[in-house]
Design an enzyme around this catalytic site. Structure first.
Site, PDB file in Angstrom:
ATOM      1  N   CYS A  43       0.827  -1.216   0.000  1.00 35.97           N
ATOM      2  CA  CYS A  43       0.000   0.000   0.000  1.00 35.97           C
ATOM      3  C   CYS A  43       0.860   1.264   0.000  1.00 35.97           C
ATOM      4  CB  CYS A  43      -0.931  -0.009   1.202  1.00 35.97           C
ATOM      5  SG  CYS A  43      -1.807   1.548   1.411  1.00 35.97           S
ATOM      6  N   CYS A  48      -1.386   1.717  -3.130  1.00 35.33           N
ATOM      7  CA  CYS A  48      -2.395   2.783  -2.970  1.00 35.33           C
ATOM      8  C   CYS A  48      -1.814   4.191  -2.904  1.00 35.33           C
ATOM      9  CB  CYS A  48      -3.186   2.563  -1.684  1.00 35.33           C
ATOM     10  SG  CYS A  48      -3.470   0.858  -1.258  1.00 35.33           S
ATOM     11  N   LYS A  51       0.192   5.383  -6.001  1.00 35.41           N
ATOM     12  CA  LYS A  51      -0.816   5.401  -7.087  1.00 35.41           C
ATOM     13  C   LYS A  51      -1.666   6.658  -7.011  1.00 35.41           C
ATOM     14  CE  LYS A  51      -4.669   4.350  -6.302  1.00 35.41           C
ATOM     15  NZ  LYS A  51      -5.224   3.038  -6.129  1.00 35.41           N
ATOM     16  N   TYR A 180      -8.980  -3.276 -10.936  1.00 33.82           N
ATOM     17  CA  TYR A 180      -8.619  -2.005 -10.329  1.00 33.82           C
ATOM     18  C   TYR A 180      -7.332  -1.438 -10.945  1.00 33.82           C
ATOM     19  CZ  TYR A 180     -11.463  -2.675  -5.979  1.00 33.82           C
ATOM     20  OH  TYR A 180     -12.444  -2.831  -5.048  1.00 33.82           O
ATOM     21  N   GLU A 184      -7.009   1.854 -13.278  1.00 34.10           N
ATOM     22  CA  GLU A 184      -6.411   3.051 -12.676  1.00 34.10           C
ATOM     23  C   GLU A 184      -5.173   3.491 -13.450  1.00 34.10           C
ATOM     24  OE1 GLU A 184      -7.925   2.584  -8.063  1.00 34.10           O
ATOM     25  OE2 GLU A 184      -5.894   1.996  -8.518  1.00 34.10           O
ATOM     26  N   ARG A 201     -10.006  -9.428 -21.142  1.00 34.87           N
ATOM     27  CA  ARG A 201     -10.522 -10.684 -21.690  1.00 34.87           C
ATOM     28  C   ARG A 201     -12.053 -10.786 -21.662  1.00 34.87           C
ATOM     29  NH1 ARG A 201      -8.839 -15.155 -17.074  1.00 34.87           N
ATOM     30  NH2 ARG A 201      -9.890 -14.176 -15.324  1.00 34.87           N
ATOM     31  N   ASP A 306      -3.682  -9.714   2.476  1.00 29.54           N
ATOM     32  CA  ASP A 306      -3.743 -10.305   1.131  1.00 29.54           C
ATOM     33  C   ASP A 306      -3.256 -11.745   1.067  1.00 29.54           C
ATOM     34  OD1 ASP A 306      -4.644  -7.844   0.395  1.00 29.54           O
ATOM     35  OD2 ASP A 306      -3.048  -7.408  -1.043  1.00 29.54           O
ATOM     36  N   ALA A 344     -13.231   2.210  -3.750  1.00 27.77           N
ATOM     37  CA  ALA A 344     -13.157   3.189  -4.844  1.00 27.77           C
ATOM     38  C   ALA A 344     -12.211   2.672  -5.908  1.00 27.77           C
ATOM     39  CB  ALA A 344     -12.645   4.524  -4.310  1.00 27.77           C
ATOM     40  N   HIS A 439     -26.778  21.989  -0.431  1.00 30.49           N
ATOM     41  CA  HIS A 439     -26.833  22.619  -1.742  1.00 30.49           C
ATOM     42  C   HIS A 439     -25.826  23.755  -1.854  1.00 30.49           C
ATOM     43  CE1 HIS A 439     -28.779  23.620  -5.491  1.00 30.49           C
ATOM     44  NE2 HIS A 439     -28.783  24.891  -5.115  1.00 30.49           N
ATOM     45  N   GLU A 444     -25.910  15.903  -3.147  1.00 34.05           N
ATOM     46  CA  GLU A 444     -27.295  16.123  -2.723  1.00 34.05           C
ATOM     47  C   GLU A 444     -28.254  15.245  -3.524  1.00 34.05           C
ATOM     48  OE1 GLU A 444     -29.156  20.026  -3.725  1.00 34.05           O
ATOM     49  OE2 GLU A 444     -27.312  20.405  -4.820  1.00 34.05           O
TER      50      GLU A 444
HETATM   51  P1  NDP Z   1      -8.306  -7.501 -10.024  1.00 35.31           P
HETATM   52  O1  NDP Z   1      -8.722  -8.767  -9.405  1.00 35.31           O
HETATM   53  O2  NDP Z   1      -9.039  -6.239  -9.709  1.00 35.31           O
HETATM   54  O3  NDP Z   1      -8.350  -7.664 -11.605  1.00 35.31           O
HETATM   55  C1  NDP Z   1      -7.629  -8.655 -12.265  1.00 35.31           C
HETATM   56  C2  NDP Z   1      -7.967  -8.557 -13.733  1.00 35.31           C
HETATM   57  O4  NDP Z   1      -7.139  -9.457 -14.461  1.00 35.31           O
HETATM   58  C3  NDP Z   1      -9.406  -8.941 -14.019  1.00 35.31           C
HETATM   59  O5  NDP Z   1      -9.882  -8.051 -14.997  1.00 35.31           O
HETATM   60  C4  NDP Z   1      -9.283 -10.357 -14.549  1.00 35.31           C
HETATM   61  O6  NDP Z   1     -10.281 -10.705 -15.453  1.00 35.31           O
HETATM   62  C5  NDP Z   1      -7.954 -10.284 -15.286  1.00 35.31           C
HETATM   63  N1  NDP Z   1      -7.266 -11.553 -15.410  1.00 35.31           N
HETATM   64  C6  NDP Z   1      -6.914 -12.401 -14.437  1.00 35.31           C
HETATM   65  N2  NDP Z   1      -6.242 -13.466 -14.944  1.00 35.31           N
HETATM   66  C7  NDP Z   1      -6.175 -13.271 -16.272  1.00 35.31           C
HETATM   67  C8  NDP Z   1      -5.630 -14.012 -17.341  1.00 35.31           C
HETATM   68  N3  NDP Z   1      -5.000 -15.160 -17.136  1.00 35.31           N
HETATM   69  N4  NDP Z   1      -5.743 -13.518 -18.584  1.00 35.31           N
HETATM   70  C9  NDP Z   1      -6.395 -12.349 -18.821  1.00 35.31           C
HETATM   71  N5  NDP Z   1      -6.939 -11.602 -17.834  1.00 35.31           N
HETATM   72  C10 NDP Z   1      -6.840 -12.068 -16.589  1.00 35.31           C
HETATM   73  O7  NDP Z   1      -6.745  -7.377  -9.737  1.00 35.31           O
HETATM   74  P2  NDP Z   1      -5.712  -6.188  -9.863  1.00 35.31           P
HETATM   75  O8  NDP Z   1      -4.440  -6.821 -10.256  1.00 35.31           O
HETATM   76  O9  NDP Z   1      -6.243  -5.072 -10.688  1.00 35.31           O
HETATM   77  O10 NDP Z   1      -5.620  -5.675  -8.361  1.00 35.31           O
HETATM   78  C11 NDP Z   1      -5.344  -6.585  -7.309  1.00 35.31           C
HETATM   79  C12 NDP Z   1      -6.136  -6.257  -6.087  1.00 35.31           C
HETATM   80  O11 NDP Z   1      -5.595  -5.115  -5.464  1.00 35.31           O
HETATM   81  C13 NDP Z   1      -7.583  -5.893  -6.376  1.00 35.31           C
HETATM   82  O12 NDP Z   1      -8.411  -7.024  -6.342  1.00 35.31           O
HETATM   83  C14 NDP Z   1      -7.928  -4.919  -5.295  1.00 35.31           C
HETATM   84  O13 NDP Z   1      -8.525  -5.623  -4.247  1.00 35.31           O
HETATM   85  C15 NDP Z   1      -6.598  -4.330  -4.887  1.00 35.31           C
HETATM   86  N6  NDP Z   1      -6.518  -2.949  -5.389  1.00 35.31           N
HETATM   87  C16 NDP Z   1      -7.357  -2.013  -4.872  1.00 35.31           C
HETATM   88  C17 NDP Z   1      -7.321  -0.722  -5.317  1.00 35.31           C
HETATM   89  C18 NDP Z   1      -8.260   0.272  -4.747  1.00 35.31           C
HETATM   90  O14 NDP Z   1      -8.790   0.048  -3.668  1.00 35.31           O
HETATM   91  N7  NDP Z   1      -8.522   1.383  -5.435  1.00 35.31           N
HETATM   92  C19 NDP Z   1      -6.377  -0.296  -6.348  1.00 35.31           C
HETATM   93  C20 NDP Z   1      -5.550  -1.366  -6.837  1.00 35.31           C
HETATM   94  C21 NDP Z   1      -5.625  -2.627  -6.365  1.00 35.31           C
HETATM   95  P3  NDP Z   1     -11.744 -11.169 -14.970  1.00 35.31           P
HETATM   96  O15 NDP Z   1     -12.416  -9.934 -14.480  1.00 35.31           O
HETATM   97  O16 NDP Z   1     -12.347 -11.691 -16.229  1.00 35.31           O
HETATM   98  O17 NDP Z   1     -11.541 -12.217 -13.942  1.00 35.31           O
END
Ligand code: NDP
Length: 464
Positions: A43, A48, A51, A180, A184, A201, A306, A344, A439, A444
């Site tokens: 983080c 976070c 980022k 996410y 982002e 995908r 995690d 978010a 307002h 609101e």
């Molecule tokens: P996410 O789980 O959000 O997204 C992973 C993405 O990768 C999904 O779109 C998934 O597709 C795709 N994916 C997974 N495996 C494959 C594959 N083999 N081939 C193609 N596409 C694939 O993970 P992130 O890596 O973005 O982030 C990790 C975690 O970190 C998040 O789950 C979140 O909890 C945390 N995070 C939170 C943030 C925040 O609070 N703002 C910011 C950044 C991270 P599909 O949807 O089809 O499964």
């Protein structure tokens, strides 16, 4: 003489581990904590916090553009990536210092090394040529980016880890993923002037969010100039003769870019931790299996954050840490509560959400009411920015409870934090209705949507 060197040994100095170590030490427990990289964890060091700093940096071009409508003449702006990186690094170092100071002040032993389990009470301090023993052990080692080793050329790609330390801002980037991080970073890079393509995908980005948010964000991102290819995957990545990269896609296209980024989820950091030696059970993704109180199958070994792959969010890891301390050291068994976690996505526009998406609520409840407003936020009017804001309440018709709130637009994350209280408190639509509007604000709208836009009964959409 004490039976063990420590009452508690924490492996991993991220948000969860540091909180548990600091609070337990504050209770007078003898605590040791080991971190192999930098205190603060994902983080603070490469997640976070940096980022969000990048998000701020990437928003300035739109602010400069919008300023004209308010009467400002802004001279041509230029951007210096090394300045951003250096300033970001300074801030991260400051925060890391605060994490260490907190631990130190509470009296914990701070170890800068990797730690591995030798047995259920013994930890090897790698590189220090010694072991330590502990009554209780907490594993909080977090996760790391999925390297997608099956992809030819995956070693040429960067993950979010490297994105924070690129020597140069790329001219063009292709990002794989629709979660996410992918979303982002697509917005960050685009905002900084990088030619950006997102390759996902599935049918629509941000799989687990309300469909309205996903659709409208996709549309807005494309309007800004981010290319989004759904139903598409990478087939291979190659280095070209000119040093640039080529991403070969399943739709037959090849995109040349300076960087290719994989954001395909994160995997638990359990490799080589000595879990087998201590007898700690893991799940199919390598995650440490825990009960409702974060205890593993070994009585004195616990895991939070995690590495347990429950909800991968910093505040959740911190909450799990506090529950762990209550359970293990305050004789107050406390289960972490993973329900209605506000979240978010710091996309542009931002998403803020808490509770159930409409499709999930429609399956869970016999009948739901959906209140939906789409409008141009006031700040975009003089700016001439053609960008809409979305607000949506999902209400269980029987109990009148607001079970989901979804916002897309400026400050949506800030709103979701406060809305989290309302949803957690199980407030009803009538509670929202009797709350006075503030307002003029965008928020609101959340308390002035008196008539449902439509209902969903037994999964079928019906008129209001
Ligand atoms: P996410 O789980 O959000 O997204 C992973 C993405 O990768 C999904 O779109 C998934 O597709 C795709 N994916 C997974 N495996 C494959 C594959 N083999 N081939 C193609 N596409 C694939 O993970 P992130 O890596 O973005 O982030 C990790 C975690 O970190 C998040 O789950 C979140 O909890 C945390 N995070 C939170 C943030 C925040 O609070 N703002 C910011 C950044 C991270 P599909 O949807 O089809 O499964």
């Amino acid at each position: 003489m004490a039976k063990f060197d420590y009452d508690l040994f924490v492996i991993g100095g991220g948000s969860g581990g540091v909180r548990a170590g600091r609070v337990a030490a504050g209770l007078g427990k003898k605590v040791g904590i080991a971190e192999e990289y930098r205190y603060g964890g994902t983080c603070v060091i490469r997640g976070c916090v940096p980022k969000k700093l990048f998000v701020y940096a990437s928003q300035f071009p739109e602010h400069f553009e919008d300023a004209a409508g308010y009467g400002w003449t802004v001279p041509p702006a230029s951007f210096d990536w090394p300045t951003l990186i250096a300033n970001k690094d300074r801030e991260i170092a400051r925060l890391e210092g605060l994490y260490r100071k907190g631990l130190d002040g509470a009296g914990a032993d701070i170890l800068d090394c990797r730690a591995e389990l030798v047995d259920a009470h013994t930890i090897r301090l790698v590189g220090e040529n010694r072991t330590a023993t502990a009554d209780q052990i907490l594993i909080a080692t977090g996760g790391r980016p999925n390297p997608h080793a099956a992809l030819p050329g995956h070693d040429l790609c960067i993950s979010s880890n490297e994105a924070f330390h690129l020597e140069e801002l790329p001219r063009a980037i292709v990002i794989a993923g629709g979660g996410y991080i992918a979303v982002e970073f697509a917005n960050i890079f685009h905002g900084l002037g990088v030619d950006t393509t997102l390759v996902y995908r599935g049918k629509e980005i941000l799989n687990r969010f309300d469909a309205d948010l996903r659709g409208m964000l996709h549309e807005t991102m494309e309007k800004k100039g981010i290319r989004i290819l759904c139903h598409t995957i990478f087939e291979k990545v190659e280095r070209n003769g000119d040093g640039r990269l080529s991403a070969h896609l399943s739709n037959g296209e090849t995109i040349a870019a300076d960087q290719v980024m994989l954001a395909l989820g994160r995997i638990p950091n359990t490799q080589g931790l000595g879990l087998e030696a201590a007898g700690v059970a893991t799940g199919p993704a390598g995650q440490i299996m825990v009960d409702d109180y974060s205890r593993t199958n070994i009585d004195n070994i616990w895991a939070i954050g995690d590495v347990t792959d429950r909800v991968q969010l910093t505040p959740v890891a911190i909450h799990e840490a506090m529950c762990f301390v209550d359970t293990a050291f305050r004789d107050k068994p406390t289960r972490p509560d993973h329900d209605n976690v506000p979240t978010a996505v710091f996309s542009q526009p931002e998403i803020g959400t808490v509770g159930l998406a409409e499709d999930v609520a429609a399956k869970r409840f016999e009948e739901i009411e959906v209140y939906r407003a789409v409008f141009r936020p006031m700040r975009h009017t003089l700016a001439g920015r053609d960008e809409k804001m979305l607000m949506k309440l999902v209400v269980d018709a029987a109990s009148r409870r607001v079970v989901g709130v979804h916002v897309l637009g400026p400050d949506a994350g800030e709103m979701a934090q406060i809305l989290g209280i309302a949803v957690k408190a199980r407030l009803t639509k009538e509670d929202f209705d009797r709350t006075m509007a503030l307002h003029p604000s965008a928020a609101e709208e959340l308390v002035t949507m008196y008539q449902p836009s439509y209902r969903v009964k037994y999964g079928e959409r019906a008129a209001a």
